[in-house]
Design an enzyme around this catalytic site. Structure first.
Site, short mmCIF file in Angstrom:
data_model
loop_
_atom_site.label_atom_id
_atom_site.label_comp_id
_atom_site.label_asym_id
_atom_site.label_seq_id
_atom_site.Cartn_x
_atom_site.Cartn_y
_atom_site.Cartn_z
CG ASN A 95 0.49 41.99 -10.97
OD1 ASN A 95 -0.13 43.04 -11.03
ND2 ASN A 95 0.81 41.27 -12.04
CD GLU A 152 -0.04 41.24 -16.08
OE1 GLU A 152 -0.66 40.41 -16.77
OE2 GLU A 152 0.77 40.91 -15.20
CD GLU A 198 -1.49 35.23 -13.01
OE1 GLU A 198 -1.26 34.02 -13.18
OE2 GLU A 198 -1.67 36.03 -13.94
CG ASP A 210 -5.08 42.37 -22.44
OD1 ASP A 210 -5.82 41.96 -21.51
OD2 ASP A 210 -4.18 41.66 -22.93
CG HIS A 269 -5.22 40.36 -18.35
ND1 HIS A 269 -4.55 40.81 -19.48
CD2 HIS A 269 -4.27 40.04 -17.46
CE1 HIS A 269 -3.24 40.75 -19.26
NE2 HIS A 269 -3.04 40.30 -18.04
C1 XIL Z 1 1.80 36.30 -20.81
C2 XIL Z 1 2.58 36.81 -22.00
O1 XIL Z 1 1.92 37.93 -22.54
C3 XIL Z 1 2.72 35.73 -23.06
O2 XIL Z 1 3.56 36.15 -24.11
C4 XIL Z 1 3.27 34.45 -22.43
O3 XIL Z 1 3.29 33.42 -23.39
C5 XIL Z 1 2.43 34.03 -21.24
O4 XIL Z 1 2.35 35.10 -20.31
N1 XIL Z 1 -0.61 37.45 -16.43
C6 XIL Z 1 0.71 37.77 -16.29
C7 XIL Z 1 1.57 37.87 -17.48
O5 XIL Z 1 1.12 38.11 -15.17
O6 XIL Z 1 2.91 37.53 -17.21
C8 XIL Z 1 1.06 37.03 -18.63
O7 XIL Z 1 1.85 37.28 -19.77
C9 XIL Z 1 -0.40 37.33 -18.88
C10 XIL Z 1 -1.23 37.03 -17.67
#
Ligand code: XIL
Length: 362
Positions: free
Chosen positions: A208, A273, A167, A275, A244
């Site tokens: 990422n 990741e 990020e 969702d 996401h």
């Molecule tokens: C999130 C986790 O799912 C949570 O449990 C934590 O409180 C915060 O981080 N991008 C990422 C992940 O790269 O590491 C994040 O994970 C979600 C967004």
């Protein structure tokens, strides 16, 4: 005797891990039963040489037997949701706590899973000694180098893909204002990859990010960075698209075309990741749109020759970061709170069963 017991326990665990979804959760009743019984995602994807992964909540893994069984049976790669982040690994300067992360890598080894290492350099979930330390550039650079080197060395040989930098960009394609950019300048990114490579020459090193799945200023900027790093000989192997999504924003349609731009640079890709959240309450129409979101993400990966893995950010609505992070939103995962398959799970099964990749990924 103790060894024998342990061996038997391990054998039993791996048998249980092969139980199909329908038999896995105590609450997976008739309505949650897979129509054709026995099609765990990891098995369906094996023909495509694609690994299917999940982020793992290690507390749930320890405490919840159904969660533990499904983690093993459905997935062929795992990512630590939190326990490999800086605040977890190095809560005090120079003092590491690898215990939880090591337990997860041992679980993965027992279940024939590869591990995505998440994450080495990020602006978030940093320990307070680091964020409040007021270090000068030279000292901060040494701190970063040491954290990367120690961590990658500790897990050497056990991590398949590392998220080296996470990020680093804003939505408009400028670099994010973080402690790293502010104090070290943009060169911290190349440095991080070089240090990681030195510590484990065999791990695949990834950049990422999120909202980079489609074409736009942010993915353009990542593409540009990747092409410059490659040209300079910086050891970056792949790009992770977090995935996401939220159905209220509309679903992106050009993800496969975007992944192809990175493939052309000779990079591996991965969905890291996934969702797909929604404004609550969920209803049938929203769940159908959600399923389409998951399908599109997986499809982009399947259409990309060197897309190595498709990872969901948790697999059950029972444990999800979404409601805590996005007010009024949730129901983002492929199984519901009682581990019953949602349309999204069926859509992934169908997409995996319905095609074989023309050319194998390595
Ligand atoms: C999130 C986790 O799912 C949570 O449990 C934590 O409180 C915060 O981080 N991008 C990422 C992940 O790269 O590491 C994040 O994970 C979600 C967004």
């Amino acid at each position: 005797m103790k060894t024998l017991r342990l061996a038997l326990a391990a054998a039993l665990t791996s048998c249980l891990a092969l139980l199909p979804l329908a038999a896995a959760g105590p609450a997976a009743g008739a309505e949650g039963r897979a129509a054709d019984g026995d099609r765990p995602l990891r098995r369906l994807a094996a023909d495509d040489r694609l690994r299917i992964g999940t982020a793992v909540d290690t507390t749930a893994l320890a405490d919840d037997a159904a969660y533990r069984r499904l983690t093993g049976s459905e997935f062929s790669t795992v990512t630590a949701e939190n326990v490999m982040k800086w605040e977890a690994l190095e809560p005090r300067r120079g003092e590491y706590d690898y215990a939880a992360a090591d337990r997860l890598t041992r679980y993965a080894e027992r279940h024939g899973q590869k591990v995505r290492g998440h994450v080495l350099v990020w602006h978030s979930q940093l320990p307070s000694w680091l964020t409040t330390g007021d270090f000068d550039a030279q000292e901060l650079r040494a701190i970063l180098r040491r954290h990367i080197t120690d961590t990658v060395r500790h897990f050497k040989g056990r991590i398949w893909q590392w998220d080296v930098v996470n990020e680093a960009f804003n939505e408009d394609g400028t670099l994010r204002d973080s402690i790293w950019l502010r104090k070290l300048g943009p060169g911290y990114i190349a440095d991080a990859f070089r240090w990681a490579r030195r510590a484990d020459p065999h791990a695949l090193l990834f950049y990422n990010d999120y909202n980079t799945e489609w074409t736009g200023p942010k993915s353009d900027a990542v593409l540009d960075l990747m092409s410059r790093l490659r040209a300079e000989g910086v050891p970056v192997d792949g790009v992770g698209f977090q995935g996401h999504l939220g159905i209220q924003y509309g679903l992106p349609t050009d993800m496969a075309a975007n992944f192809a731009r990175f493939e052309k640079l000779g990079l591996r890709t991965a969905v890291t990741e996934a969702d797909v959240r929604m404004v609550l309450p969920a209803d049938e129409a929203k769940l159908r749109t959600q399923a389409e979101g998951y399908r599109l993400l997986l499809d982009a990966c399947l259409r990309t020759r060197h897309c190595l893995s498709f990872t969901v950010w948790g697999f059950t609505d029972r444990y999800s970061w979404v409601p805590d992070t996005f007010e009024g939103q949730g129901a983002a995962n492929i199984l519901d709170e009682d581990y019953r398959p949602k349309p999204a799970y069926r859509a992934l099964q169908a997409a995996l069963a319905g095609r074989a990749r023309p050319a194998a990924a390595e």
